[in-house]
Design a protein around this motif. Sequence first.
Motif, PDB file in Angstrom:
ATOM      1  N   LEU A   1      -7.367   0.843   1.707  1.00 50.14           N
ATOM      2  CA  LEU A   1      -7.499  -0.297   0.809  1.00 50.14           C
ATOM      3  C   LEU A   1      -6.776  -1.487   1.406  1.00 50.14           C
ATOM      4  O   LEU A   1      -5.658  -1.349   1.906  1.00 50.14           O
ATOM      5  N   GLU A   2      -7.395  -2.650   1.323  1.00 51.46           N
ATOM      6  CA  GLU A   2      -6.722  -3.877   1.740  1.00 51.46           C
ATOM      7  C   GLU A   2      -6.078  -4.472   0.492  1.00 51.46           C
ATOM      8  O   GLU A   2      -6.775  -4.775  -0.477  1.00 51.46           O
ATOM      9  N   PRO A   3      -4.750  -4.636   0.485  1.00 49.10           N
ATOM     10  CA  PRO A   3      -4.092  -5.209  -0.694  1.00 49.10           C
ATOM     11  C   PRO A   3      -4.701  -6.564  -1.046  1.00 49.10           C
ATOM     12  O   PRO A   3      -5.042  -7.339  -0.168  1.00 49.10           O
ATOM     13  N   SER A   4      -4.846  -6.800  -2.344  1.00 47.74           N
ATOM     14  CA  SER A   4      -5.543  -8.003  -2.799  1.00 47.74           C
ATOM     15  C   SER A   4      -4.834  -8.610  -4.000  1.00 47.74           C
ATOM     16  O   SER A   4      -5.363  -8.606  -5.106  1.00 47.74           O
ATOM     17  N   GLY A   5      -3.641  -9.088  -3.804  1.00 46.43           N
ATOM     18  CA  GLY A   5      -2.924  -9.791  -4.861  1.00 46.43           C
ATOM     19  C   GLY A   5      -2.617  -8.963  -6.091  1.00 46.43           C
ATOM     20  O   GLY A   5      -2.472  -9.497  -7.176  1.00 46.43           O
ATOM     21  N   GLY A   6      -2.541  -7.661  -5.939  1.00 47.01           N
ATOM     22  CA  GLY A   6      -2.221  -6.789  -7.062  1.00 47.01           C
ATOM     23  C   GLY A   6      -3.442  -6.199  -7.746  1.00 47.01           C
ATOM     24  O   GLY A   6      -3.319  -5.279  -8.551  1.00 47.01           O
ATOM     25  N   TYR A   7      -4.633  -6.707  -7.433  1.00 48.74           N
ATOM     26  CA  TYR A   7      -5.849  -6.195  -8.055  1.00 48.74           C
ATOM     27  C   TYR A   7      -6.141  -4.755  -7.632  1.00 48.74           C
ATOM     28  O   TYR A   7      -6.942  -4.080  -8.257  1.00 48.74           O
ATOM     29  N   GLU A   8      -5.491  -4.288  -6.579  1.00 50.51           N
ATOM     30  CA  GLU A   8      -5.721  -2.933  -6.078  1.00 50.51           C
ATOM     31  C   GLU A   8      -4.850  -1.882  -6.766  1.00 50.51           C
ATOM     32  O   GLU A   8      -5.065  -0.696  -6.597  1.00 50.51           O
ATOM     33  N   ARG A   9      -3.881  -2.298  -7.544  1.00 48.21           N
ATOM     34  CA  ARG A   9      -2.890  -1.361  -8.095  1.00 48.21           C
ATOM     35  C   ARG A   9      -3.498  -0.246  -8.929  1.00 48.21           C
ATOM     36  O   ARG A   9      -3.150   0.920  -8.773  1.00 48.21           O
ATOM     37  N   GLY A  10      -4.376  -0.576  -9.845  1.00 52.09           N
ATOM     38  CA  GLY A  10      -4.976   0.445 -10.711  1.00 52.09           C
ATOM     39  C   GLY A  10      -5.792   1.455  -9.934  1.00 52.09           C
ATOM     40  O   GLY A  10      -5.704   2.660 -10.165  1.00 52.09           O
ATOM     41  N   ALA A  11      -6.588   0.955  -8.976  1.00 49.71           N
ATOM     42  CA  ALA A  11      -7.414   1.851  -8.161  1.00 49.71           C
ATOM     43  C   ALA A  11      -6.532   2.766  -7.319  1.00 49.71           C
ATOM     44  O   ALA A  11      -6.797   3.970  -7.217  1.00 49.71           O
ATOM     45  N   LYS A  12      -5.486   2.201  -6.711  1.00 48.14           N
ATOM     46  CA  LYS A  12      -4.576   3.018  -5.897  1.00 48.14           C
ATOM     47  C   LYS A  12      -3.928   4.109  -6.732  1.00 48.14           C
ATOM     48  O   LYS A  12      -3.862   5.260  -6.305  1.00 48.14           O
ATOM     49  N   GLN A  13      -3.510   3.742  -7.923  1.00 52.08           N
ATOM     50  CA  GLN A  13      -2.865   4.732  -8.786  1.00 52.08           C
ATOM     51  C   GLN A  13      -3.842   5.844  -9.167  1.00 52.08           C
ATOM     52  O   GLN A  13      -3.495   7.022  -9.133  1.00 52.08           O
ATOM     53  N   ALA A  14      -5.074   5.487  -9.514  1.00 56.08           N
ATOM     54  CA  ALA A  14      -6.078   6.489  -9.885  1.00 56.08           C
ATOM     55  C   ALA A  14      -6.386   7.408  -8.706  1.00 56.08           C
ATOM     56  O   ALA A  14      -6.487   8.633  -8.876  1.00 56.08           O
ATOM     57  N   LEU A  15      -6.519   6.843  -7.513  1.00 51.80           N
ATOM     58  CA  LEU A  15      -6.810   7.643  -6.321  1.00 51.80           C
ATOM     59  C   LEU A  15      -5.647   8.589  -5.995  1.00 51.80           C
ATOM     60  O   LEU A  15      -5.857   9.756  -5.678  1.00 51.80           O
ATOM     61  N   ARG A  16      -4.429   8.074  -6.086  1.00 47.73           N
ATOM     62  CA  ARG A  16      -3.255   8.919  -5.809  1.00 47.73           C
ATOM     63  C   ARG A  16      -3.142  10.048  -6.818  1.00 47.73           C
ATOM     64  O   ARG A  16      -2.862  11.185  -6.459  1.00 47.73           O
ATOM     65  N   LYS A  17      -3.364   9.739  -8.093  1.00 45.43           N
ATOM     66  CA  LYS A  17      -3.289  10.781  -9.132  1.00 45.43           C
ATOM     67  C   LYS A  17      -4.331  11.872  -8.905  1.00 45.43           C
ATOM     68  O   LYS A  17      -4.115  13.021  -9.267  1.00 45.43           O
ATOM     69  N   ALA A  18      -5.454  11.498  -8.287  1.00 43.66           N
ATOM     70  CA  ALA A  18      -6.504  12.473  -7.985  1.00 43.66           C
ATOM     71  C   ALA A  18      -6.197  13.254  -6.709  1.00 43.66           C
ATOM     72  O   ALA A  18      -6.972  14.118  -6.308  1.00 43.66           O
ATOM     73  N   GLY A  19      -5.067  12.942  -6.073  1.00 39.18           N
ATOM     74  CA  GLY A  19      -4.651  13.675  -4.882  1.00 39.18           C
ATOM     75  C   GLY A  19      -5.291  13.194  -3.596  1.00 39.18           C
ATOM     76  O   GLY A  19      -5.263  13.911  -2.592  1.00 39.18           O
ATOM     77  N   LEU A  20      -5.854  11.999  -3.605  1.00 40.94           N
ATOM     78  CA  LEU A  20      -6.489  11.477  -2.395  1.00 40.94           C
ATOM     79  C   LEU A  20      -5.474  10.707  -1.545  1.00 40.94           C
ATOM     80  O   LEU A  20      -4.603  10.025  -2.082  1.00 40.94           O
ATOM     81  N   PRO A  21      -5.586  10.820  -0.224  1.00 43.26           N
ATOM     82  CA  PRO A  21      -4.641  10.165   0.682  1.00 43.26           C
ATOM     83  C   PRO A  21      -4.965   8.675   0.845  1.00 43.26           C
ATOM     84  O   PRO A  21      -5.868   8.302   1.581  1.00 43.26           O
ATOM     85  N   VAL A  22      -4.224   7.836   0.132  1.00 49.26           N
ATOM     86  CA  VAL A  22      -4.460   6.390   0.123  1.00 49.26           C
ATOM     87  C   VAL A  22      -3.598   5.711   1.181  1.00 49.26           C
ATOM     88  O   VAL A  22      -2.435   6.045   1.357  1.00 49.26           O
ATOM     89  N   ARG A  23      -4.216   4.745   1.889  1.00 53.95           N
ATOM     90  CA  ARG A  23      -3.511   3.983   2.909  1.00 53.95           C
ATOM     91  C   ARG A  23      -3.723   2.502   2.675  1.00 53.95           C
ATOM     92  O   ARG A  23      -4.839   2.064   2.413  1.00 53.95           O
ATOM     93  N   ASN A  24      -2.632   1.728   2.776  1.00 51.39           N
ATOM     94  CA  ASN A  24      -2.742   0.277   2.757  1.00 51.39           C
ATOM     95  C   ASN A  24      -3.148  -0.187   4.135  1.00 51.39           C
ATOM     96  O   ASN A  24      -2.632   0.305   5.141  1.00 51.39           O
ATOM     97  N   VAL A  25      -4.057  -1.145   4.193  1.00 52.54           N
ATOM     98  CA  VAL A  25      -4.494  -1.709   5.460  1.00 52.54           C
ATOM     99  C   VAL A  25      -3.983  -3.145   5.514  1.00 52.54           C
ATOM    100  O   VAL A  25      -4.237  -3.933   4.600  1.00 52.54           O
ATOM    101  N   ASN A  26      -3.274  -3.465   6.570  1.00 51.62           N
ATOM    102  CA  ASN A  26      -2.710  -4.796   6.748  1.00 51.62           C
ATOM    103  C   ASN A  26      -3.847  -5.807   6.953  1.00 51.62           C
ATOM    104  O   ASN A  26      -4.631  -5.673   7.897  1.00 51.62           O
ATOM    105  N   PRO A  27      -3.954  -6.829   6.079  1.00 51.02           N
ATOM    106  CA  PRO A  27      -5.063  -7.782   6.179  1.00 51.02           C
ATOM    107  C   PRO A  27      -5.112  -8.533   7.510  1.00 51.02           C
ATOM    108  O   PRO A  27      -6.194  -8.766   8.055  1.00 51.02           O
ATOM    109  N   HIS A  28      -3.974  -8.892   8.032  1.00 54.11           N
ATOM    110  CA  HIS A  28      -3.916  -9.616   9.307  1.00 54.11           C
ATOM    111  C   HIS A  28      -4.450  -8.747  10.453  1.00 54.11           C
ATOM    112  O   HIS A  28      -5.289  -9.184  11.249  1.00 54.11           O
ATOM    113  N   LYS A  29      -3.991  -7.516  10.517  1.00 55.32           N
ATOM    114  CA  LYS A  29      -4.461  -6.596  11.558  1.00 55.32           C
ATOM    115  C   LYS A  29      -5.945  -6.284  11.380  1.00 55.32           C
ATOM    116  O   LYS A  29      -6.683  -6.144  12.355  1.00 55.32           O
ATOM    117  N   LEU A  30      -6.381  -6.187  10.132  1.00 60.28           N
ATOM    118  CA  LEU A  30      -7.789  -5.906   9.846  1.00 60.28           C
ATOM    119  C   LEU A  30      -8.684  -7.034  10.368  1.00 60.28           C
ATOM    120  O   LEU A  30      -9.734  -6.785  10.954  1.00 60.28           O
TER     121      LEU A  30
END
Length: 124
Positions: A54-83
Motif C-alpha cells: 500500500l502507498e500511504p495516502s494521507g491517512g486514507y489507508e488506515r482502515g484498509a491496513k487495519q482490516a488486512l492486518r486483522k485478516a492476517g495478511l502481510p501488509v507493507r508500506n511502499v515509499n511514494p518517492h521510491k515508487l
Amino acid sequence: MAEKGLVVGIDVAKGWLDVAVLETGESFRVDNDSAGWALLLQRLRGRRVRAVGLEPSGGYERGAKQALRKAGLPVRNVNPHKLRHFARALGRLAKNDRLDAVVIARYTADMPTREMRVDPLREQ
C-alpha cells in the motif's frame, strides 16, 4: 528460489481502493469503507497472499491496513518517492489509479519491503 504466493498492490484514494494482483493480472476497485474492505478480504480469502503493498495516502489507508492486518495478511508500506523512481525506471510515465496499483504490486514483489510493525499505542 522465489517465494510462492500472490502479490497485491493497492492504490488508495479517499473514496476507493484500486487493487491489482500481480500474478493473475486481476484488477478491481472497492470502496474505501468497511463494506469495501470486507469485499476486498472476500476476494483474497482462500488465496495464498505473499504480500500486500500500500502507498500511504494521507491517512486514507488506515482502515484498509487495519482490516488486512486483522485478516492476517502481510501488509507493507511502499515509499511514494521510491515508487515514483521505480515507475520511471519501468517506463511507466502515465499515472492513473489502476496503473499505480499494478506498479505498487510489482514494486512490492521486486524490491525489498518489510512487513508493517504495529504499535498499539501509536495506533490510538
